[in-house]
Design a protein around this motif. Structure first.
Motif, PDB file in Angstrom:
ATOM      1  N   GLU A 163     -19.638   1.599  -7.824  1.00 20.31           N
ATOM      2  CA  GLU A 163     -19.273   0.183  -7.833  1.00 20.31           C
ATOM      3  C   GLU A 163     -17.837  -0.016  -7.364  1.00 20.31           C
ATOM      4  O   GLU A 163     -17.532  -1.019  -6.737  1.00 20.31           O
ATOM      5  N   GLN A 164     -16.960   0.952  -7.641  1.00 26.68           N
ATOM      6  CA  GLN A 164     -15.588   0.825  -7.166  1.00 26.68           C
ATOM      7  C   GLN A 164     -15.543   0.936  -5.644  1.00 26.68           C
ATOM      8  O   GLN A 164     -14.772   0.241  -4.992  1.00 26.68           O
TER       9      GLN A 164
ATOM     10  N   ARG B   7     -14.909  -2.009  -0.485  1.00 21.31           N
ATOM     11  CA  ARG B   7     -15.400  -2.564   0.791  1.00 21.31           C
ATOM     12  C   ARG B   7     -15.396  -4.094   0.760  1.00 21.31           C
ATOM     13  O   ARG B   7     -15.033  -4.744   1.743  1.00 21.31           O
ATOM     14  N   TRP B   8     -15.782  -4.676  -0.365  1.00 23.44           N
ATOM     15  CA  TRP B   8     -15.793  -6.133  -0.491  1.00 23.44           C
ATOM     16  C   TRP B   8     -14.368  -6.670  -0.369  1.00 23.44           C
ATOM     17  O   TRP B   8     -14.128  -7.675   0.310  1.00 23.44           O
ATOM     18  N   LEU B   9     -13.429  -6.002  -1.028  1.00 24.25           N
ATOM     19  CA  LEU B   9     -12.035  -6.439  -0.949  1.00 24.25           C
ATOM     20  C   LEU B   9     -11.470  -6.276   0.458  1.00 24.25           C
ATOM     21  O   LEU B   9     -10.616  -7.061   0.879  1.00 24.25           O
TER      22      LEU B   9
ATOM     23  N   GLN C 125      -1.651 -12.796   2.135  1.00 23.81           N
ATOM     24  CA  GLN C 125      -1.057 -12.127   0.974  1.00 23.81           C
ATOM     25  C   GLN C 125      -2.070 -11.340   0.161  1.00 23.81           C
ATOM     26  O   GLN C 125      -1.733 -10.745  -0.851  1.00 23.81           O
ATOM     27  N   ALA C 126      -3.325 -11.307   0.587  1.00 27.80           N
ATOM     28  CA  ALA C 126      -4.383 -10.681  -0.210  1.00 27.80           C
ATOM     29  C   ALA C 126      -4.098  -9.205  -0.461  1.00 27.80           C
ATOM     30  O   ALA C 126      -4.214  -8.739  -1.599  1.00 27.80           O
ATOM     31  N   LEU C 127      -3.716  -8.461   0.556  1.00 29.27           N
ATOM     32  CA  LEU C 127      -3.482  -7.038   0.372  1.00 29.27           C
ATOM     33  C   LEU C 127      -2.289  -6.794  -0.553  1.00 29.27           C
ATOM     34  O   LEU C 127      -2.325  -5.894  -1.385  1.00 29.27           O
TER      35      LEU C 127
ATOM     36  N   GLY D  76      -7.312   2.291  -0.766  1.00 24.01           N
ATOM     37  CA  GLY D  76      -8.719   2.345  -0.368  1.00 24.01           C
ATOM     38  C   GLY D  76      -9.127   1.129   0.440  1.00 24.01           C
ATOM     39  O   GLY D  76      -9.888   1.241   1.406  1.00 24.01           O
ATOM     40  N   VAL D  77      -8.610  -0.031   0.063  1.00 24.62           N
ATOM     41  CA  VAL D  77      -8.901  -1.262   0.805  1.00 24.62           C
ATOM     42  C   VAL D  77      -8.324  -1.182   2.208  1.00 24.62           C
ATOM     43  O   VAL D  77      -8.977  -1.550   3.186  1.00 24.62           O
ATOM     44  N   LEU D  78      -7.117  -0.669   2.325  1.00 25.15           N
ATOM     45  CA  LEU D  78      -6.493  -0.529   3.639  1.00 25.15           C
ATOM     46  C   LEU D  78      -7.282   0.446   4.512  1.00 25.15           C
ATOM     47  O   LEU D  78      -7.492   0.194   5.704  1.00 25.15           O
TER      48      LEU D  78
END
Length: 105
Positions: A48-49, A54-56, A66-68, A81-83
């Motif tokens: 789930e993480q 991936r969703w983020l 400014q989300a990141l 991980g999002v980057l």
């Protein structure tokens, strides 16, 4: 008729999505929203993480600039991980392959 399996999302994953959506949608950074989002991370498992990451990545690409930075203020490893996931987002409608493509299922 083709039947496709429905994606089953746990309640803890849905709560994490809602908490991060509230954090990303806020006009200004709110520490209480960041704390709420951080609290939801402990309740989700690794699969789930990865889904949340991936969703983020999609959300940080589509929402405010400014989300990141807001994700970084919640959790640095999640932001990394999002980057990484954001770098693999489809550029022209085709997914970017990372490394060697898998030859087996």
């Amino acid at each position: 008729m083709h039947l496709f399996p429905e994606l089953q999302l746990s309640q803890s994953f849905k709560l994490a999505q809602r908490a991060f959506a509230a954090l990303l949608d806020a006009r200004q950074f709110d520490p209480s929203l960041a704390l709420a989002a951080r609290g939801t991370l402990a309740a989700i498992d690794r699969i789930e993480q990865a889904r949340l990451t991936r969703w983020l990545a999609w959300q940080s690409h589509a929402r405010n600039p400014q989300a990141l930075g807001r994700i970084e203020r919640v959790d640095l490893r999640l932001a990394a991980g999002v980057l990484h996931a954001r770098a693999r987002l489809p550029a022209s409608g085709r997914p970017v392959l990372s490394g060697n493509p898998r030859r087996t299922a």
